[in-house]
Design a protein around this motif. Structure first.
Motif, PDB file in Angstrom:
ATOM      1  N   GLY A   4       0.850  -1.176   0.000  1.00 47.12           N
ATOM      2  CA  GLY A   4       0.000   0.000   0.000  1.00 47.12           C
ATOM      3  C   GLY A   4       0.891   1.232   0.000  1.00 47.12           C
ATOM      4  O   GLY A   4       1.624   1.477   0.952  1.00 47.12           O
ATOM      5  N   ILE A  56      -2.675  -5.597   1.582  1.00 47.42           N
ATOM      6  CA  ILE A  56      -1.760  -4.550   1.096  1.00 47.42           C
ATOM      7  C   ILE A  56      -1.427  -3.594   2.251  1.00 47.42           C
ATOM      8  O   ILE A  56      -1.910  -2.451   2.271  1.00 47.42           O
ATOM      9  CB  ILE A  56      -2.342  -3.782  -0.106  1.00 47.42           C
ATOM     10  CG1 ILE A  56      -3.783  -3.319   0.160  1.00 47.42           C
ATOM     11  CG2 ILE A  56      -2.282  -4.634  -1.368  1.00 47.42           C
ATOM     12  CD1 ILE A  56      -4.282  -2.279  -0.834  1.00 47.42           C
ATOM     13  N   GLN A  90     -11.580  -4.364  -3.094  1.00 48.87           N
ATOM     14  CA  GLN A  90     -10.733  -3.879  -2.010  1.00 48.87           C
ATOM     15  C   GLN A  90     -11.627  -3.283  -0.923  1.00 48.87           C
ATOM     16  O   GLN A  90     -12.462  -2.428  -1.197  1.00 48.87           O
ATOM     17  CB  GLN A  90      -9.755  -2.817  -2.525  1.00 48.87           C
ATOM     18  CG  GLN A  90      -8.813  -2.325  -1.446  1.00 48.87           C
ATOM     19  CD  GLN A  90      -7.725  -1.385  -1.948  1.00 48.87           C
ATOM     20  OE1 GLN A  90      -7.349  -0.458  -1.260  1.00 48.87           O
ATOM     21  NE2 GLN A  90      -7.208  -1.646  -3.148  1.00 48.87           N
ATOM     22  N   ASP A 108      -0.158  -0.638  -4.837  1.00 50.55           N
ATOM     23  CA  ASP A 108      -1.470  -0.004  -4.806  1.00 50.55           C
ATOM     24  C   ASP A 108      -1.353   1.489  -4.520  1.00 50.55           C
ATOM     25  O   ASP A 108      -0.728   1.898  -3.540  1.00 50.55           O
ATOM     26  CB  ASP A 108      -2.320  -0.659  -3.711  1.00 50.55           C
ATOM     27  CG  ASP A 108      -3.714  -0.061  -3.636  1.00 50.55           C
ATOM     28  OD1 ASP A 108      -4.629  -0.617  -4.271  1.00 50.55           O
ATOM     29  OD2 ASP A 108      -3.903   0.958  -2.927  1.00 50.55           O
ATOM     30  N   ALA A 156      -1.873  -1.089  -9.383  1.00 49.64           N
ATOM     31  CA  ALA A 156      -3.292  -0.813  -9.146  1.00 49.64           C
ATOM     32  C   ALA A 156      -3.462   0.645  -8.739  1.00 49.64           C
ATOM     33  O   ALA A 156      -2.694   1.163  -7.922  1.00 49.64           O
ATOM     34  CB  ALA A 156      -3.835  -1.719  -8.042  1.00 49.64           C
ATOM     35  N   THR A 157      -4.464   1.294  -9.310  1.00 55.19           N
ATOM     36  CA  THR A 157      -4.816   2.636  -8.861  1.00 55.19           C
ATOM     37  C   THR A 157      -6.331   2.776  -8.886  1.00 55.19           C
ATOM     38  O   THR A 157      -7.046   1.860  -9.314  1.00 55.19           O
ATOM     39  CB  THR A 157      -4.098   3.725  -9.675  1.00 55.19           C
ATOM     40  OG1 THR A 157      -4.259   4.985  -9.007  1.00 55.19           O
ATOM     41  CG2 THR A 157      -4.628   3.817 -11.103  1.00 55.19           C
ATOM     42  N   LYS A 158      -6.812   3.932  -8.411  1.00 53.13           N
ATOM     43  CA  LYS A 158      -8.249   4.100  -8.197  1.00 53.13           C
ATOM     44  C   LYS A 158      -8.702   5.487  -8.634  1.00 53.13           C
ATOM     45  O   LYS A 158      -7.953   6.453  -8.489  1.00 53.13           O
ATOM     46  CB  LYS A 158      -8.598   3.916  -6.711  1.00 53.13           C
ATOM     47  CG  LYS A 158      -7.957   2.712  -6.059  1.00 53.13           C
ATOM     48  CD  LYS A 158      -8.286   2.651  -4.575  1.00 53.13           C
ATOM     49  CE  LYS A 158      -7.328   1.759  -3.833  1.00 53.13           C
ATOM     50  NZ  LYS A 158      -5.995   2.372  -3.643  1.00 53.13           N
ATOM     51  N   TYR A 177      -7.422  -3.686   2.685  1.00 51.44           N
ATOM     52  CA  TYR A 177      -6.602  -2.542   3.059  1.00 51.44           C
ATOM     53  C   TYR A 177      -6.668  -2.364   4.578  1.00 51.44           C
ATOM     54  O   TYR A 177      -7.512  -2.962   5.247  1.00 51.44           O
ATOM     55  CB  TYR A 177      -7.011  -1.268   2.311  1.00 51.44           C
ATOM     56  CG  TYR A 177      -8.322  -0.617   2.703  1.00 51.44           C
ATOM     57  CD1 TYR A 177      -8.418   0.209   3.826  1.00 51.44           C
ATOM     58  CD2 TYR A 177      -9.468  -0.771   1.915  1.00 51.44           C
ATOM     59  CE1 TYR A 177      -9.610   0.836   4.160  1.00 51.44           C
ATOM     60  CE2 TYR A 177     -10.656  -0.147   2.245  1.00 51.44           C
ATOM     61  CZ  TYR A 177     -10.723   0.659   3.370  1.00 51.44           C
ATOM     62  OH  TYR A 177     -11.902   1.272   3.707  1.00 51.44           O
TER      63      TYR A 177
END
Length: 331
Positions: free
Chosen positions: A18, A279, A177, A55, A83-85, A205
């Motif tokens: 993370g 993560i 997630q 992440d 990974a992204t958001k 998370y």
């Protein structure tokens, strides 16, 4: 490092990184401010250890965290799962609300790709469900991004069971997630079974209870004045004291194994199923290296029973967010 499969062919290291805590300043501070140079060295060291799963998100900073990750993975992109958001609306650098619209999905991916310095995002999450936009519209736009080659896998964050079912009817969902740890187990009731029914991997998370489960925080005085956790309901007053019993149980199991609290808390999560990939957040090599060893800790039935007794589902004192945060989860 060991490896696991999330949904629909997405293979990742059993422990991910993370990256949220890694920027200096920014909008969410845990502990002392990060040293960006050390943060980049932490990512490089994680790659050396075989960790492939990293992440980040638009809102971390905002934007700065993706830029830091992009700098760190330059020349090291092969074999990594980035990974992204997306899912928020901004006024400059200020977050002004959620936005799950198709237009925002398609505009956001361009910024994410540029900041990360890559041509395809491996796992693209909707960060929070937008109650004003049908999930079918959001996931439909994300499916278009898969067809365009801009993302490989679709993820959701903090979605409830009904939303997951509707989303999966539109396109394959590779990962959900949500918060999951020894002190946050509510997803076990409906959400995790729904993920398994639909073939969706699960990415916890805050797997260390925002640092609480590590045993390094015994009072609020251990946190800097501007630490985000000073507003966390579980860190307040009687809740803090009540929740220490979980830390003590983790510590007992850790002592038995010659392991750290963090390793035991992560090993417990790994023992909940092969489709679970936590993560934990890092900004320093020393903590990342410690947590990476969790894959070598094997908890026996006595360990699991001891942890279950200390941290049953629903047993943690206090909600995990304040009122505004709770309104945005498990929609």
């Amino acid at each position: 490092m060991k490896y696991r499969n999330l949904g629909h062919g997405l293979k990742v290291s059993a422990i991910g990184v993370g990256c949220m805590p890694m920027i200096k300043g920014g909008n969410i501070l845990y502990g002392e401010a990060a040293d960006p140079d050390e943060a980049i060295k932490t990512i490089h060291r994680a790659i050396d250890l075989g960790i492939t799963f990293f992440d980040t998100a638009q809102i971390y900073g905002p934007f700065q965290n993706e830029e830091l990750v992009g700098e760190a993975i330059k020349g090291k992109r092969d074999e990594l799962v980035i990974a992204t958001k997306f899912g928020f609306r901004f006024d400059g650098n200020k977050i002004v609300g959620v936005d799950g619209s198709a237009a925002n999905a398609k505009a956001s991916v361009e910024g994410c790709l540029k900041r990360l310095g890559i041509d395809c995002i491996d796992l693209f999450y909707q960060h929070r469900v937008d109650p004003n936009v049908p999930i079918e519209e959001t996931v439909g736009a994300m499916a278009d991004l898969v067809k365009e080659g801009k993302i490989k896998h679709i993820g959701l964050s903090e979605a409830g069971p009904a939303t997951l079912r509707r989303a999966a009817a539109v396109a394959p969902i590779s990962a959900l997630q949500s918060e999951y740890s020894l002190w946050e187990r509510d997803i076990e009731e409906e959400i995790l079974p729904t993920c398994r029914e639909l073939g969706i991997g699960f990415v916890p998370y805050s797997p260390l209870g925002r640092g609480f489960l590590t045993g390094s925080i015994r009072s609020l005085d251990d946190l800097p004045e501007n630490d985000w956790r000073r507003n966390d309901p579980r860190y307040q007053g009687e809740n803090f004291a009540a929740n220490l019993k979980v830390v003590d149980a983790v510590g007992d199991v850790a002592a038995k194994h010659g392991a750290s609290n963090a390793q035991v808390a992560l090993a417990w999560l790994l023992a909940q199923g092969e489709d679970i990939v936590p993560i934990p957040g890092f900004k320093r090599r020393v903590t990342m290296e410690d947590s990476a060893k969790a894959t070598d800790v094997s908890l026996d039935a006595d360990d699991l029973a001891k942890l279950e007794a200390a941290a049953p589902r629903g047993g943690t004192a206090g909600p995990r967010y304040g009122e505004a945060g709770m309104r945005m989860v498990r929609l």
